[in-house]
Design an enzyme around this catalytic site. Structure first.
Site, PDB file in Angstrom:
ATOM      1  N   TRP A   1      38.154  40.806  50.966  1.00  0.00           N
ATOM      2  CA  TRP A   1      39.498  40.296  51.250  1.00  0.00           C
ATOM      3  C   TRP A   1      39.399  39.282  52.380  1.00  0.00           C
ATOM      4  O   TRP A   1      38.721  39.527  53.374  1.00  0.00           O
ATOM      5  CB  TRP A   1      40.464  41.416  51.651  1.00  0.00           C
ATOM      6  CG  TRP A   1      41.758  40.841  52.143  1.00  0.00           C
ATOM      7  CD1 TRP A   1      42.736  40.274  51.380  1.00  0.00           C
ATOM      8  CD2 TRP A   1      42.188  40.709  53.505  1.00  0.00           C
ATOM      9  NE1 TRP A   1      43.749  39.812  52.183  1.00  0.00           N
ATOM     10  CE2 TRP A   1      43.430  40.064  53.488  1.00  0.00           C
ATOM     11  CE3 TRP A   1      41.623  41.074  54.735  1.00  0.00           C
ATOM     12  CZ2 TRP A   1      44.144  39.773  54.655  1.00  0.00           C
ATOM     13  CZ3 TRP A   1      42.325  40.789  55.905  1.00  0.00           C
ATOM     14  CH2 TRP A   1      43.571  40.140  55.854  1.00  0.00           C
TER      15      TRP A   1
ATOM     16  N   LYS B   1      46.429  38.967  47.678  1.00  0.00           N
ATOM     17  CA  LYS B   1      47.538  39.309  48.550  1.00  0.00           C
ATOM     18  C   LYS B   1      48.687  38.347  48.283  1.00  0.00           C
ATOM     19  O   LYS B   1      48.490  37.270  47.733  1.00  0.00           O
ATOM     20  CB  LYS B   1      47.079  39.219  50.005  1.00  0.00           C
ATOM     21  CG  LYS B   1      48.029  39.887  50.990  1.00  0.00           C
ATOM     22  CD  LYS B   1      47.386  40.124  52.332  1.00  0.00           C
ATOM     23  CE  LYS B   1      48.408  40.718  53.279  1.00  0.00           C
ATOM     24  NZ  LYS B   1      47.826  41.077  54.562  1.00  0.00           N
TER      25      LYS B   1
ATOM     26  N   HIS C   1      50.364  44.562  48.177  1.00  0.00           N
ATOM     27  CA  HIS C   1      50.184  43.112  48.121  1.00  0.00           C
ATOM     28  C   HIS C   1      50.926  42.442  46.973  1.00  0.00           C
ATOM     29  O   HIS C   1      50.481  41.418  46.456  1.00  0.00           O
ATOM     30  CB  HIS C   1      48.692  42.781  48.007  1.00  0.00           C
ATOM     31  CG  HIS C   1      47.942  43.107  49.268  1.00  0.00           C
ATOM     32  ND1 HIS C   1      46.617  42.800  49.433  1.00  0.00           N
ATOM     33  CD2 HIS C   1      48.344  43.695  50.412  1.00  0.00           C
ATOM     34  CE1 HIS C   1      46.216  43.197  50.632  1.00  0.00           C
ATOM     35  NE2 HIS C   1      47.243  43.746  51.240  1.00  0.00           N
TER      36      HIS C   1
ATOM     37  N   ASP D   1      45.670  46.159  45.649  1.00  0.00           N
ATOM     38  CA  ASP D   1      46.244  46.824  46.826  1.00  0.00           C
ATOM     39  C   ASP D   1      47.736  46.838  46.553  1.00  0.00           C
ATOM     40  O   ASP D   1      48.364  45.773  46.443  1.00  0.00           O
ATOM     41  CB  ASP D   1      45.889  46.030  48.090  1.00  0.00           C
ATOM     42  CG  ASP D   1      46.457  46.657  49.360  1.00  0.00           C
ATOM     43  OD1 ASP D   1      47.648  47.046  49.346  1.00  0.00           O
ATOM     44  OD2 ASP D   1      45.731  46.720  50.366  1.00  0.00           O
TER      45      ASP D   1
ATOM     46  N   ASP E   1      55.237  44.920  56.167  1.00  0.00           N
ATOM     47  CA  ASP E   1      53.949  45.593  56.334  1.00  0.00           C
ATOM     48  C   ASP E   1      53.450  46.144  55.011  1.00  0.00           C
ATOM     49  O   ASP E   1      54.219  46.703  54.238  1.00  0.00           O
ATOM     50  CB  ASP E   1      54.071  46.736  57.343  1.00  0.00           C
ATOM     51  CG  ASP E   1      52.733  47.435  57.550  1.00  0.00           C
ATOM     52  OD1 ASP E   1      51.732  46.706  57.720  1.00  0.00           O
ATOM     53  OD2 ASP E   1      52.676  48.665  57.503  1.00  0.00           O
TER      54      ASP E   1
ATOM     55  N   ASP F   1      50.785  48.311  54.972  1.00  0.00           N
ATOM     56  CA  ASP F   1      49.769  49.305  55.333  1.00  0.00           C
ATOM     57  C   ASP F   1      50.294  50.601  55.940  1.00  0.00           C
ATOM     58  O   ASP F   1      49.618  51.204  56.770  1.00  0.00           O
ATOM     59  CB  ASP F   1      48.767  48.660  56.294  1.00  0.00           C
ATOM     60  CG  ASP F   1      48.179  47.381  55.726  1.00  0.00           C
ATOM     61  OD1 ASP F   1      47.447  47.466  54.736  1.00  0.00           O
ATOM     62  OD2 ASP F   1      48.482  46.297  56.259  1.00  0.00           O
TER      63      ASP F   1
ATOM     64  N   GLU G   1      40.106  41.042  46.518  1.00  0.00           N
ATOM     65  CA  GLU G   1      41.431  41.624  46.769  1.00  0.00           C
ATOM     66  C   GLU G   1      42.451  40.521  47.044  1.00  0.00           C
ATOM     67  O   GLU G   1      42.337  39.782  48.020  1.00  0.00           O
ATOM     68  CB  GLU G   1      41.354  42.583  47.966  1.00  0.00           C
ATOM     69  CG  GLU G   1      42.695  43.181  48.360  1.00  0.00           C
ATOM     70  CD  GLU G   1      42.596  44.104  49.571  1.00  0.00           C
ATOM     71  OE1 GLU G   1      41.499  44.222  50.159  1.00  0.00           O
ATOM     72  OE2 GLU G   1      43.633  44.692  49.940  1.00  0.00           O
TER      73      GLU G   1
ATOM     74  N   HIS H   1      43.257  49.756  46.489  1.00  0.00           N
ATOM     75  CA  HIS H   1      43.608  50.114  47.861  1.00  0.00           C
ATOM     76  C   HIS H   1      44.998  50.719  47.765  1.00  0.00           C
ATOM     77  O   HIS H   1      45.977  49.991  47.564  1.00  0.00           O
ATOM     78  CB  HIS H   1      43.666  48.877  48.773  1.00  0.00           C
ATOM     79  CG  HIS H   1      42.364  48.535  49.414  1.00  0.00           C
ATOM     80  ND1 HIS H   1      42.226  47.501  50.301  1.00  0.00           N
ATOM     81  CD2 HIS H   1      41.141  49.112  49.306  1.00  0.00           C
ATOM     82  CE1 HIS H   1      40.958  47.447  50.719  1.00  0.00           C
ATOM     83  NE2 HIS H   1      40.285  48.399  50.118  1.00  0.00           N
TER      84      HIS H   1
ATOM     85  N   ASP I   1      44.095  52.412  51.931  1.00  0.00           N
ATOM     86  CA  ASP I   1      44.159  51.348  52.935  1.00  0.00           C
ATOM     87  C   ASP I   1      45.467  51.461  53.711  1.00  0.00           C
ATOM     88  O   ASP I   1      46.484  50.917  53.289  1.00  0.00           O
ATOM     89  CB  ASP I   1      44.045  49.970  52.247  1.00  0.00           C
ATOM     90  CG  ASP I   1      44.053  48.840  53.259  1.00  0.00           C
ATOM     91  OD1 ASP I   1      43.923  49.114  54.471  1.00  0.00           O
ATOM     92  OD2 ASP I   1      44.182  47.669  52.838  1.00  0.00           O
TER      93      ASP I   1
HETATM   94  C1  RNT Z   1      44.755  43.261  54.195  1.00  0.00           C
HETATM   95  C2  RNT Z   1      43.990  43.955  53.143  1.00  0.00           C
HETATM   96  C3  RNT Z   1      42.670  44.536  53.578  1.00  0.00           C
HETATM   97  C4  RNT Z   1      42.744  45.228  54.912  1.00  0.00           C
HETATM   98  C5  RNT Z   1      41.589  46.130  55.206  1.00  0.00           C
HETATM   99  C6  RNT Z   1      41.447  46.398  56.658  1.00  0.00           C
HETATM  100  O1  RNT Z   1      45.995  42.919  53.818  1.00  0.00           O
HETATM  101  O2  RNT Z   1      44.757  44.951  52.563  1.00  0.00           O
HETATM  102  O3  RNT Z   1      42.193  45.358  52.591  1.00  0.00           O
HETATM  103  O4  RNT Z   1      43.901  46.003  55.033  1.00  0.00           O
HETATM  104  O5  RNT Z   1      40.445  45.662  54.636  1.00  0.00           O
HETATM  105 ZN    ZN Z   2      43.778  46.301  51.210  1.00  0.00          ZN
END
Ligand code: RNT
Ligand code: ZN
Length: 411
Positions: free
Chosen positions: A178, A219, A254, A251, A286, A288, A217, A278, A318
């Site tokens: 990523w 986003k 994202h 993820d 956010d 995460d 990955e 993820h 993640d």
């Molecule tokens: C960031 C991505 C990535 C990170 C991690 C720390 O938006 O999701 O995967 O969160 O690798």
């Molecule tokens: Zn991620």
């Protein structure tokens, strides 16, 4: 109570013994970075950058590999079933003061020993953020040749670290790339940066390495790079589809809020034999937050199970929350993923699929909802017991004791 649950499930043709045997073997790759707020162990580790943020200052952050390993081992003792550990390149264990473009597998030997001791597989991620070579929020798509060279070298070496993990521990190691690359405001040229990224990816993935599962990955946006993301969904999906052995990592933080990430799983399974994930929770800007047992995670787990893809979907987590006890975040977040999988396994997906084929949507609707009345919690508790973990909330007191004895002593 478990035997009553077993009978209730047997009545709809589900063998809970089989389910318990299966769930115990499904590995979830736990992100190491929840334990230290994504700081890592490099000399002079720098503030988190790249459009991601850890907010909060709960005491007890792990400050070095020994502390992170101890915390992770403790958290693991409250998480049933197979586990993997997901590392970032910034988590070197050796004493060597090494920059990202010079990492060697040996710089992570501490993790190999730890993984062996605890029966874990290891996964890896190059760390293309929190570093002065990220120039104007760009890495592999930078207009500066030396910036691209630096990060390309880092990624090439990261793949070799993953290969080393696979070799040492057996099985596989995912190596997920990523990058934060993007622009705060609307760029004039959206193609050139992507062509540069593509060229770097070709170089990075040109080396054939056994045991490595490569992924890219995508986003949608990051903080400070709100207007344009070089590594967008379509860019990486196209790249993965046209480069055998490279997979798109999903993820679920994202994507746009009403987009179903769960439904991307069956869609991708028509083309790919692996889907790395993820799993996270998006809240406004956010991506995460710690995973809750919510509809989204249940939908993701349901697709993995209904598509019979437990061996194809590589489940990684993640999230990073610095405002609560980090061990609690690990335990609850990981167990929620596992609970969602268990719940999905305890649904009569076969019958519902038959309803769909027969176009009996009324039965599908009513029967599907009736699954929520079945005692999945009893099967979860039995899973815990068989793994030597006491069901209920007592684990929380153990974490509070660890907090008092260990975490609060860290300054
Ligand atoms: C960031 C991505 C990535 C990170 C991690 C720390 O938006 O999701 O995967 O969160 O690798
Ligand atoms: Zn991620």
């Amino acid at each position: 109570m478990y035997s009553e649950a077993r009978e209730a499930y047997a009545a709809i043709g589900i063998d809970t013994e089989k389910v318990l045997a299966t769930i115990a073997e499904v590995p979830v790759s736990i992100n190491c970075w929840q334990g230290d707020d994504v700081v890592g162990f490099e000399k002079g580790a720098r503030a988190l950058s790249g459009g991601i943020q850890t907010t909060g200052n709960y005491p007890g952050r792990a400050r070095n590999a020994q502390e992170l390993m101890a915390d992770f081992a403790f958290a693991s003792s409250m998480i049933p079933g197979a586990k993997r550990l997901n590392l970032h390149a910034s988590y070197i264990t050796g004493a060597r003061d090494v920059d990202r473009d010079a990492i060697e597998p040996e710089d992570y030997d501490g993790w190999v020993d730890f993984a062996r001791e605890h029966g874990l597989g290891l996964d890896f991620n190059p760390t293309c953020f929190s570093h002065p070579m990220v120039v104007n929020n760009l890495t592999l798509s930078s207009p500066h040749e030396e910036v691209r060279r630096f990060w390309t070298e880092h990624c090439i070496r990261s793949r070799r670290v993953a290969a080393h993990f696979a070799r040492e521990l057996g099985g596989w190691s995912t190596c997920n790339l990523w990058i934060p690359d993007g622009f705060k405001d609307t760029p004039a040229d959206c193609l050139t940066p992507r062509l540069r990224l593509k060229e770097c990816l070709d170089r990075i993935f040109s080396e054939k390495l056994d045991g490595v599962i490569d992924s890219v990955e995508s986003k949608v946006f990051g903080i400070g790079v709100e207007s344009f993301t070089v590594g967008s969904g379509e860019f990486y999906l196209g790249y993965a589809a046209s480069h055998k052995g490279v997979y798109q990592l999903l993820d679920n933080g994202h994507y746009h809020p009403t987009e179903s990430v769960a439904d991307k799983i069956p869609a991708l399974l028509t083309v790919f034999d692996r889907i790395p994930l993820h799993v996270t929770r998006a809240v406004r800007w956010d991506s995460d937050h710690v995973v809750r047992l919510d509809d989204e995670i249940r939908a993701i787990a349901r697709q993995i199970v209904r598509c019979d893809a437990l061996d194809k979907v590589l489940i990684g987590l993640d999230f990073f929350d610095a405002s609560i006890n980090r061990i609690v975040a690990w335990v609850v977040g990981t167990n929620n993923m596992k609970k969602a999988l268990l719940m999905a396994m305890l649904e009569d997906g076969a019958k519902m699929a038959a309803d769909q084929e027969k176009e009996d949507f009324t039965h599908l609707f009513a029967y599907g909802e009736s699954m929520n009345e079945l005692p999945w919690q009893e099967v979860w508790n039995e899973f815990l017991r068989r793994e030597g973990i006491e069901p209920g909330f007592a684990w929380y007191d153990a974490v509070k004791k660890y907090e008092e004895d260990v975490l609060l002593k860290r300054s």
